[in-house]
Motif scaffolding. Structure first.
Motif: not given
Length: 414
Positions: A199-224
């Motif tokens: 379960n990588w949910t915690e890893y993903s939350v921690n990465l996006m909380q501390n890295n705005n670029e990672a969060k942006k890429i994540f949202v871009d992929i979900l939209q794509a």
């Protein structure tokens, strides 16, 4: 990168199976391959087979090898090494594991065998300038170091036990760079994902909380991917376990036991056009799985690691899996990540997505032992062939053959 893996006498695997990420003579999708010396290396491989044919056991064998390298230094006297031999093998038959891989542009060959729940043999070689050099060989408790490494393993040998791999000991009690690199390949570069365990949910939350670029890429992929998601709101904070919400009704005895221990509190909201939902309690399993996997996949791609998955399609749409495969196939060339996964999704069997040497099958033979073979090994498979149709029709084997007489009797009974 992973080049080859071999094993025998592991669960349903009786005789030696051979798996390779080295490309064959086919020149399809040549631009997607990685050149390494005289080799051309594949970026992904897909494994098909009926339920119970050994797909999971193949992945389990790689996982076992990786875990034992990482952890056997901690084995205590009297603790046995795990061994799950094939039912038709005698107790005198060792379970054998070997692998070839590249770390820091150098090729390594490593292997070991387990007999009666103890380490029997072990070796590590590497290939600087393409020539094989022995780092160590082991027979029982005897270690023979290569000429370059005489007297460098004295402390490591002193803490060696029959239930510990020497690579694990030497990585912790020597300063040999080649040993450390080989150890770190297993420790960091092989990533095993199993839906029922990871379960990588915690890893993903921690990465996006501390890295705005990672969060942006994540949202871009979900939209794509056409999810309709506009944004995500995440928060990860430390919380004392005694301060958990009252509705959890922790017994006083448990509160006294855990004392001031801390845990991580995760908050994740998925934002759509006109509303937002709580990831944990209101979202679909598919979105939850995407949330878990995308950030780790981005890390694997950027770090050049190897992702190995059992039934990657669990809770994910087939089109999403195809795009994840394409992501590994066509990611930036300065890093080289690999994806190896098992699946039942026949829609992925597409000559526009995979070369023939990327497609593998598992099948039980007459001894109920796993055979592993590549599509390349099957004769008369044309490049233009409809692979999905060929597989479903039974041309390549590795699918359950329905007993028609059984179904006729069942229909008559009802």
């Amino acid at each position: 990168m992973l080049l080859e893996f071999h094993c025998s006498n592991h669960r349903s695997i009786k005789e030696k199976i051979n798996f390779s990420m080295i490309a064959g003579s086919d020149h399809t999708f040549e631009e997607l391959l990685k050149e390494y010396g005289n080799f051309r290396i594949l970026r992904s491989a897909i494994i098909y087979g009926a339920n119970g044919s050994g797909k999971s056991n193949f992945i389990n064998a790689i996982s076992f090898m990786s875990r034992l390298v990482s952890s056997s230094i901690n084995y205590q006297p009297g603790q046995e090494v795990f061994q799950a031999p094939h039912k038709l093998c005698t107790e005198e038959t060792p379970s054998e594991y070997s692998i070839q891989f590249v770390k820091n542009e150098i090729r390594y060959a490593y292997g070991f065998s387990v007999k009666k729940n103890l380490i029997q043999e072990e070796y590590l070689y590497y290939f600087p300038k393409g020539r094989q050099v022995k780092i160590f060989e082991r027979n029982g408790m005897e270690i023979k170091a290569g000429d370059r490494y005489k007297k460098m393993f004295d402390i490591s040998i002193s803490i060696l036990k029959e239930n510990r791999l020497f690579l694990s000991c030497a990585a912790n009690y020597s300063n040999v760079k080649e040993i450390e690199d080989a150890f770190m390949f297993f420790k960091q570069d092989i990533v095993i994902y199993r839906p029922e365990v990871n379960n990588w949910t915690e890893y993903s939350v921690n990465l996006m909380q501390n890295n705005n670029e990672a969060k942006k890429i994540f949202v871009d992929i979900l939209q794509a991917l056409g999810t309709g998601i506009k944004d995500v709101k995440v928060k990860l904070e430390k919380i004392k376990l005694t301060d958990l919400p009252q509705e959890l009704h922790l017994p006083d005895e448990l509160k006294n036991l855990i004392g001031g221990q801390e845990g991580n509190k995760i908050e994740a909201k998925i934002v759509y056009d006109k509303f937002e939902v709580d990831l944990m309690t209101e979202e679909s399993n598919g979105i939850k799985r995407l949330f878990q996997m995308i950030c780790p996949i981005l890390d694997i791609l950027n770090s050049g690691k190897i992702l190995i998955c059992d039934e990657l399609e669990s809770s994910l749409h087939e089109s999403v899996i195809a795009q994840i495969v394409q992501l590994f196939q066509r990611y930036k060339k300065e890093t080289f990540a690999q994806l190896i996964f098992s699946t039942h999704d026949t829609s992925l069997l597409d000559a526009e997505l995979f070369r023939r040497d990327q497609v593998w099958f598992t099948q039980l033979n007459e001894e109920r032992a796993t055979d592993l073979y590549s599509l390349v090994e099957i004769k008369n498979v044309r490049k233009s062939e409809n692979l999905e149709k060929g597989y479903i029709s039974g041309k390549y084997g590795a699918i359950p053959m329905l007993n028609q007489s059984f179904f006729q009797k069942l229909e008559q009974a009802f």
